[in-house]
Design a protein around this motif. Sequence first.
Motif, PDB file in Angstrom:
ATOM      1  N   SER A  89      55.549  -4.523  -7.237  1.00  0.00           N
ATOM      2  CA  SER A  89      54.957  -3.320  -7.837  1.00  0.00           C
ATOM      3  C   SER A  89      55.968  -2.745  -8.830  1.00  0.00           C
ATOM      4  CB  SER A  89      54.663  -2.298  -6.741  1.00  0.00           C
ATOM      5  OG  SER A  89      55.896  -1.827  -6.218  1.00  0.00           O
ATOM      6  N   ASP A  90      55.499  -1.841  -9.696  1.00  0.00           N
ATOM      7  CA  ASP A  90      56.423  -1.230 -10.664  1.00  0.00           C
ATOM      8  C   ASP A  90      57.567  -0.523  -9.943  1.00  0.00           C
ATOM      9  OD1 ASP A  90      54.982  -2.215 -12.725  1.00  0.00           O
ATOM     10  OD2 ASP A  90      53.836  -0.377 -13.083  1.00  0.00           O
ATOM     11  N   LYS A  91      57.246   0.093  -8.808  1.00  0.00           N
ATOM     12  CA  LYS A  91      58.271   0.807  -8.038  1.00  0.00           C
ATOM     13  C   LYS A  91      59.320  -0.188  -7.516  1.00  0.00           C
ATOM     14  CE  LYS A  91      58.586   4.016  -4.133  1.00  0.00           C
ATOM     15  NZ  LYS A  91      58.987   3.191  -2.993  1.00  0.00           N
ATOM     16  N   GLN A  92      58.842  -1.296  -6.982  1.00  0.00           N
ATOM     17  CA  GLN A  92      59.787  -2.311  -6.470  1.00  0.00           C
ATOM     18  C   GLN A  92      60.668  -2.857  -7.586  1.00  0.00           C
ATOM     19  OE1 GLN A  92      56.734  -4.793  -4.597  1.00  0.00           O
ATOM     20  NE2 GLN A  92      57.867  -4.658  -2.673  1.00  0.00           N
ATOM     21  N   ILE A  93      60.056  -3.054  -8.758  1.00  0.00           N
ATOM     22  CA  ILE A  93      60.834  -3.561  -9.904  1.00  0.00           C
ATOM     23  C   ILE A  93      61.934  -2.566 -10.265  1.00  0.00           C
ATOM     24  CG2 ILE A  93      60.712  -4.052 -12.389  1.00  0.00           C
ATOM     25  CD1 ILE A  93      58.072  -5.477 -11.855  1.00  0.00           C
ATOM     26  N   ASP A  94      61.573  -1.276 -10.318  1.00  0.00           N
ATOM     27  CA  ASP A  94      62.580  -0.254 -10.641  1.00  0.00           C
ATOM     28  C   ASP A  94      63.718  -0.283  -9.618  1.00  0.00           C
ATOM     29  OD1 ASP A  94      61.132   0.501 -12.796  1.00  0.00           O
ATOM     30  OD2 ASP A  94      60.235   2.286 -11.862  1.00  0.00           O
ATOM     31  N   GLU A  95      63.335  -0.428  -8.353  1.00  0.00           N
ATOM     32  CA  GLU A  95      64.347  -0.428  -7.284  1.00  0.00           C
ATOM     33  C   GLU A  95      65.271  -1.648  -7.401  1.00  0.00           C
ATOM     34  OE1 GLU A  95      61.507   1.828  -3.965  1.00  0.00           O
ATOM     35  OE2 GLU A  95      61.609  -0.356  -4.042  1.00  0.00           O
TER      36      GLU A  95
END
Lengths: 437, 226
Positions: B109-115
């Motif tokens: 997810s975009d959130k996982q990518i950011d993390e």
Amino acid sequence: MKYQTQKLAYPYFILATLLFGLQVIFGLLTGAKYVWNVDPLIHILPFNVSREIHLNLLVVWLLFGFMGGTYYMIPEESETELYSPTLAYIQFWLFTLIGVSAIVGYLLGWTWGMPFTEQPFIIKVGIVIVALIFLYNILMTVIKSKKWTTIQGVLIAGLVTLAVMFLFGMFFMKNLSLQYFFWWWVIHLWVEGAWELVAASLMAFVMMKLTGVDRNVVEKWLYVEVGLVLFTGITGTGHHYYWIGTPAYWLWFGAIFSALEPLPILFMVFDTLRMVREKHLEIKNRLAMDWAVAGTIMHFLGAGVWGFAQTLPQINKWTHGTQITAAHGHFAFFGAYVMLIITLAYFMVPQLKGLKEFNQKKGFAVLYITIFFMLMMVLALTVAGTIQVYFQRVLGFDYLTTQSYMHLWYAVFFVSGIGFVAGAILYIYDFFTLKQA
Amino acid sequence: MEKSTAKKLFWWGTIISAVIFLGLTYDTLKQLPKRTNSTDLTPEVIAGKWVWQEKNCNDCHTILGIGGYYAPDLTKEGKLRSADWLKKFLKDPKAIMPEPRQMPNQHLSDKQIDELVAFLQWVSTIHTNGWPPQPEVAQNEAIASESTEGKLLFSSNGCTACHKINGIGGNVGPDLSHIGSTKTPQWIAQQITDPTSHYPNSLMPSFKTLAKTQLDELVQYLSNLK
């Protein structure tokens, strides 16, 4: 074989043998991905899954081998039947169940994602329970017998260290450097500590039985051997702390202690050869003897020489994280542990099956085939790694371009791998068809 | 040697080494927070570490030099590549690096990518005693040739992953060693911001998020390659 409960070793050897076969097949699948860059299995069995299964099967089958060797040895050393055969059965099935769940889990993407210790937490808890059952059973047998030998002592010290060190790899840590710092307590202090103790003890037992050399002499040198292993090996962990965020003094301590690490292994070679020379018995099981002697030499080359070649920080700075490490890994595990478990199998299994003499032809063929092809695999990876160091690290070529220059050697590695698998299959066939000669 | 002497040797050897090792461990644990900038371990970075583990990235990639050798080491990736490049790559690896050896799309997810990107950026700040070493030849070349803003942009945006200049770089896209002699600056600028306008099937991602001044620097650098 003098005690009925020694027979409990047999199922452990059976499973070790089967898992060895599965491990090398996954090795071949993993190696193929280097040769054919376009991976048809990318969505079913990508490289990381294939590698984690290859690594985990290795560890699990070697542990099964150690357990089998221990169950064979302990009653004879303690001169009593095993404390609890039921516990040994429970341990066997529990470990099998855990092993199967872990592998199926990996295929479904269930992982903890640290190399070698990819087992999810719950699986790790299961492994600890198996280790505790095992330790309890062995300890109770020795306590029951009230007979303490150095061989038992070294074995138990190895098993306790093995169980305790595993705890350091169980928990998630926020800081990657800290996680790796303690991860090495499992990986390094297993293979260059706990496992060496277990292996040295089992080896001393086998050599004593094969050659008839006096126990006092065997045990004296066993002390020296494991003393040197631990003296160099414990602080030698420092050679893994050069580049992971740990302070620079590890460059000194790691270098000095790990440079001494080949010494105990060289000592083992001399010790084994000395026992052969001073033998009091006619050696009946020539096959087990030759596996033992060849094993110590391969152990020295793989762990000692190939390890030493890159242990100094001035060299390790360039070779760290390249296929040079993979060459050393394959060579060391084969020489130090794979050959030991096969030695144990060729020494113990005929006796478990009640064979006085058995046809050793295939066993010798396995010895020559596996050593030859392992040497070829190691040389291929060493050349590939050298190319990688030069192009990528010295010249600064990018990763994938460098890989294309290594391609030929990956092909040599893979073809040699096929030869090795053929040797492993012959071993499995031989294991299950051992007959009275 | 007597067996009792051998026994003493064993105990002393083991104890001495264990004491040295535990002593150094104690000091290392004290120094580690500073050497690893542990104050920067935000909840996002920690979540990123778990994404890293959950997807078993480490059995293909090495990090701090440890792991699988099937894919590049990522110790300094957070510094070598821009966050923007890393995010684009993680979203769709094949689109950014269409090499035969592929990284499977992890469907993050975009959130996982950011993390994950935050995690890699933190890792790149760990003090690793100078590892990985700077390539000797590239280092000499860097000293010998003028390091311009455009050249830095070329590497920080990950262009070298696909394009080769003077023998260094990938071979997915065309070699750009002499691009200035065959294409005009306008053409190059358009190719960077809108690759499909020249080649409708181009795999090259658009770099239109570059600031105008950055684009000019990059175009100037490439136009001078003759």
